[in-house]
Write a protein that holds these residues in place. Structure first.
Motif, PDB file in Angstrom:
ATOM      1  N   ARG A  70      30.722   5.270  -4.280  1.00 19.67           N
ATOM      2  CA  ARG A  70      29.258   5.312  -4.267  1.00 19.67           C
ATOM      3  C   ARG A  70      28.717   3.975  -3.734  1.00 19.67           C
ATOM      4  O   ARG A  70      28.343   3.879  -2.590  1.00 19.67           O
ATOM      5  N   ASP A  71      28.784   2.919  -4.523  1.00 15.28           N
ATOM      6  CA  ASP A  71      28.286   1.634  -4.018  1.00 15.28           C
ATOM      7  C   ASP A  71      29.165   1.166  -2.848  1.00 15.28           C
ATOM      8  O   ASP A  71      28.675   0.656  -1.844  1.00 15.28           O
ATOM      9  N   HIS A 123      26.933  -7.822  -8.364  1.00 19.33           N
ATOM     10  CA  HIS A 123      27.072  -7.972  -6.903  1.00 19.33           C
ATOM     11  C   HIS A 123      27.451  -9.398  -6.539  1.00 19.33           C
ATOM     12  O   HIS A 123      27.243 -10.334  -7.305  1.00 19.33           O
ATOM     13  N   HIS A 183      27.139  -4.367 -13.877  1.00 12.64           N
ATOM     14  CA  HIS A 183      27.321  -3.948 -12.481  1.00 12.64           C
ATOM     15  C   HIS A 183      26.940  -5.163 -11.634  1.00 12.64           C
ATOM     16  O   HIS A 183      25.754  -5.450 -11.455  1.00 12.64           O
ATOM     17  N   GLU A 233      27.362  -2.801  -1.084  1.00 17.97           N
ATOM     18  CA  GLU A 233      26.208  -3.238  -0.300  1.00 17.97           C
ATOM     19  C   GLU A 233      26.249  -4.748  -0.076  1.00 17.97           C
ATOM     20  O   GLU A 233      26.668  -5.499  -0.949  1.00 17.97           O
ATOM     21  N   ASN A 246      30.554  -5.708  -4.276  1.00 16.75           N
ATOM     22  CA  ASN A 246      30.545  -5.641  -5.743  1.00 16.75           C
ATOM     23  C   ASN A 246      31.687  -6.486  -6.299  1.00 16.75           C
ATOM     24  O   ASN A 246      32.514  -6.993  -5.540  1.00 16.75           O
TER      25      ASN A 246
HETATM   26 MN    MN Z   1      25.029  -1.783  -6.650  1.00 15.47          MN
END
Ligand code: MN
Length: 505
Positions: free
Chosen positions: A11-12, A194, A192, A224, A228
């Motif tokens: 997903r990410d 980044h 979560h 993104e 991550n």
């Molecule tokens: Mn994210």
């Protein structure tokens, strides 16, 4: 304490600029993640496309051990799409920072809070397990964040996630808001993180130390922008570093390297060489001092043994090399020079290094051959037959016959060009016997004109992480490539055989 691994590679990770996967590829990665031992897989964002829904559905019904989750905004249609995709677990989110509320959602804090509560209530009414994320939590007003998390807890959410959406948190701050959240909700909390400032893993660990039970991570840290928190770094740090508590995960760490390479190949994103745990250089040594240390006891310059993550250590010759390293590298090929010969080889290697030249095992073996006046390596692989057809309107096709340690093998395959067809045909044979694959292929022309000499450099790797490079010079690109490939395979098989012999002692 058991730490839960929530993998969001699909997903990410798929939101990495330039990455798009087919449903088949997503399913294949999900199966790989399941084997690795992740606890939860965020399979995708069902509302975004037909293909995404199909992929999530297939993953949800693949009979995997991991819990399968999908992303949904705090919109009924998103939650319905998740249910239609066969999900029983959603990750729903709405932004809570003023900057997102004002410039993206055009909502007041109160409106966002109401939407969050409605979505959680609706998802629960549809029988879903719910993990709620306050997007941009780390730039959200701290009191308001607590208020949101308390409200969704009352609405029935099962888990809370704290996203550091733009990687803006420090380890101290994420620890503080993790504690706030646990105190306000008494629910299982995830972080979560980044990597915009290179702190994703540090922040995730800090969240865990502050009481979070779970981290959202991705293979190779893709995601993104700067990505991550990387699964492999996070898991190995928890397992190997010193903490007051003892942390464990369900990850089979021996599969980390293989999974990293698999994902890298499918998503088309190379892992940076100096990346921790899975980067090319993470267990490579060149300096003489380091090589000497590692040879006498690997713990001198390796914090963990490479086997723990499914890898093999390797040595590189170069101007920092020492006699011990050179001798160890040659030993891998069954070559044992005398002390004097070793020093002469070392002198020549350093000379090349001082000229700024990269010394691969090709150069090392050729120098050794000269110094020791020997014919080169034992040959296990012989090319006994070869033809390739190419032209317009039909796919290039190659036929290869090899003799490997006295046994004959035949391989045929197509390719995008004659070189590709030939290499594919070879790999069909050696892929089964030695599990060798090409890591790098480089073609240089040495002089101009159509009769120019070409130079092919190849790097191959087997399933155990053994690597070898080979170089061949010739007039014909196809034949030169085939020769380089076979040299590389020969070297890697030789290394493997000698290793097995040594282990047998
Ligand atoms: Mn994210």
């Amino acid at each position: 304490m058991k730490v839960r691994i929530f993998d969001t590679t699909l997903r990410d990770g798929e939101q990495t600029p330039g990455v798009a996967l087919t449903p088949e590829q997503k399913l294949a990665i999900a199966q790989k993640l399941d084997e690795l031992g992740v606890d939860a897989i965020e399979a995708g964002f069902p509302i975004i496309s037909e293909g995404e829904r199909k992929a999530v559905k297939e993953i949800a019904h693949a009979g995997l051990r991991a819990e399968i989750c999908g992303l949904a905004r705090t919109e009924k249609k998103d939650i319905d799409a998740a249910v239609d995709a066969g999900l029983k677990y959603i990750h729903t989110f709405i932004a809570t920072s003023d900057i997102h509320l004002r410039y993206k959602l055009n909502l007041t804090r109160e409106q966002a809070l109401a939407k969050a509560v409605e979505a959680v209530e609706y998802a629960k009414s549809r029988g879903l397990q719910v993990e709620f994320s306050a997007e941009d939590a780390t730039r959200t007003d701290r009191e308001f964040l607590k208020k949101v998390f308390s409200a969704v807890t009352e609405a029935g959410t099962d888990r809370i996630d704290i996203p550091d959406t733009v990687g803006y948190s420090t380890p101290q701050y994420i620890a503080a808001i993790t504690k706030d959240t646990i105190n306000a909700t008494h629910l299982p909390v995830s972080v979560h993180c980044h990597n915009d400032f290179g702190l994703a893993v540090a922040n995730a660990i800090s969240g865990i130390q502050a009481g979070a039970q779970c981290a959202h991570v991705t293979i190779n840290g893709i995601g993104e922008r700067a990505g991550n928190a990387s699964l492999e770094e996070f898991v190995m740090a928890l397992q190997c570093l010193q903490f007051d508590d003892k942390f464990e995960t369900n990850i089979n760490t021996k599969l980390l390297y293989d999974t990293s390479r698999y994902v890298s190949k499918i998503v088309g994103i190379q892992v940076q060489p100096n990346k921790a745990i899975v980067g090319e250089n993470a267990f490579g040594h060149e300096s003489g001092i380091h090589t000497h240390g590692v040879l006498s006891n690997p713990l001198t310059y390796e914090p963990i043994s490479p086997e723990l993550v499914g890898r093999t250590r390797w040595f590189q010759v170069g101007k920092h090399a020492g006699a011990h390293g050179i001798a160890a590298m040659l030993e891998e090929y069954g070559i044992q020079p005398s002390k004097e010969q070793t020093h002469e080889i070392l002198e020549q290697v350093k000379k090349l290094g001082d000229q700024g030249k990269h010394v691969t095992d090709v150069e090392l073996l050729s120098i050794t051959g000269e110094v020791m006046h020997q014919e080169g390596l034992r040959r296990l692989v012989h090319l006994t037959g070869f033809s390739v057809s190419t032209g317009m309107g039909n796919m290039p096709y190659a036929f290869v016959k090899l003799n490997i340690e006295g046994k004959d093998f035949i391989g045929t395959d197509y390719g995008v060009g004659p070189v590709d067809a030939s290499i594919n045909a070879i790999q069909k044979i050696t892929g089964e016997i030695a599990k060798v694959r090409i890591k790098e292929y480089k073609l240089d022309s040495i002089s101009g004109g159509s009769e120019a000499l070409c130079e092919v450099t190849i790097k191959v790797e087997d399933a155990y992480g053994n690597q070898s490079s080979a170089k061949s010079i010739g007039e014909d690109i196809v034949i030169t490539s085939v020769q380089a490939m076979l040299d590389g395979i020969n070297r890697i098989m030789l290394k493997k055989i000698l290793k097995q012999k040594n282990l047998g002692h």
